[in-house]
Scaffold this motif. Sequence first.
Motif, PDB file in Angstrom:
ATOM      1  N   UNK A 101       0.817  -1.215   0.000  1.00  0.00           N
ATOM      2  CA  UNK A 101       0.000   0.000   0.000  1.00  0.00           C
ATOM      3  C   UNK A 101       0.852   1.268   0.000  1.00  0.00           C
ATOM      4  N   UNK A 102       2.134   1.150   0.318  1.00  0.00           N
ATOM      5  CA  UNK A 102       2.991   2.329   0.447  1.00  0.00           C
ATOM      6  C   UNK A 102       3.051   3.189  -0.821  1.00  0.00           C
ATOM      7  N   UNK A 103       3.224   2.624  -2.015  1.00  0.00           N
ATOM      8  CA  UNK A 103       3.225   3.501  -3.192  1.00  0.00           C
ATOM      9  C   UNK A 103       1.907   4.269  -3.379  1.00  0.00           C
ATOM     10  N   UNK A 104       0.799   3.639  -3.053  1.00  0.00           N
ATOM     11  CA  UNK A 104      -0.487   4.344  -3.124  1.00  0.00           C
ATOM     12  C   UNK A 104      -0.511   5.500  -2.125  1.00  0.00           C
ATOM     13  N   UNK A 105      -0.087   5.223  -0.897  1.00  0.00           N
ATOM     14  CA  UNK A 105      -0.080   6.251   0.146  1.00  0.00           C
ATOM     15  C   UNK A 105       0.907   7.369  -0.193  1.00  0.00           C
ATOM     16  N   UNK A 106       2.034   7.005  -0.793  1.00  0.00           N
ATOM     17  CA  UNK A 106       3.028   8.008  -1.189  1.00  0.00           C
ATOM     18  C   UNK A 106       2.430   8.961  -2.229  1.00  0.00           C
ATOM     19  N   UNK A 107       1.696   8.422  -3.166  1.00  0.00           N
ATOM     20  CA  UNK A 107       1.058   9.273  -4.168  1.00  0.00           C
ATOM     21  C   UNK A 107       0.125  10.287  -3.538  1.00  0.00           C
TER      22      UNK A 107
END
Length: 151
Positions: free
Chosen positions: A18-24
């Motif tokens: 989920x980190x790349x989604x949250x980073x976006x």
Amino acid sequence: MLDARIPRSALILGLAGLLPFAWGVATLWFPQLALQTVALIGPRFIGPYVGLFYGAVILSFMSGVLWGFATKAEGQVAATGYALSVLPALWVFFTTGGGDQAAAIALMAGFVGLLGLDWLFWNQGLAPAWWMKLRLILTAGVVACLLPVAL
């Protein structure tokens, strides 16, 4: 069987996914973070771009996961499983053009639809007992992170 315990490694890796989604989302909400990210690793890793591209990759990847579940079946159940397993990748291919907002909406719909496919495979005993518990958590996280792009 939603009471089955998710293996720790699967939960940790799923949540890390989920980190790349949250980073976006973080780079959408915090312009300074976006500027620093662009300076360090480039514009592909900020705002809607990282979430949408990563979302397309993950939704397509999930086709492979479902294909793997279909290998546990035989006969018509296996054939149906193989046919259903390609739907997430085809969904990405045919629906994610048309700009950030349209792509985010398409991906959210794709991940929610995937949840239905997950349930079908799980209900047939082809996915692990804990699968739906994990998929509910991850789908909620993905949809929550894509929502700001869709709005």
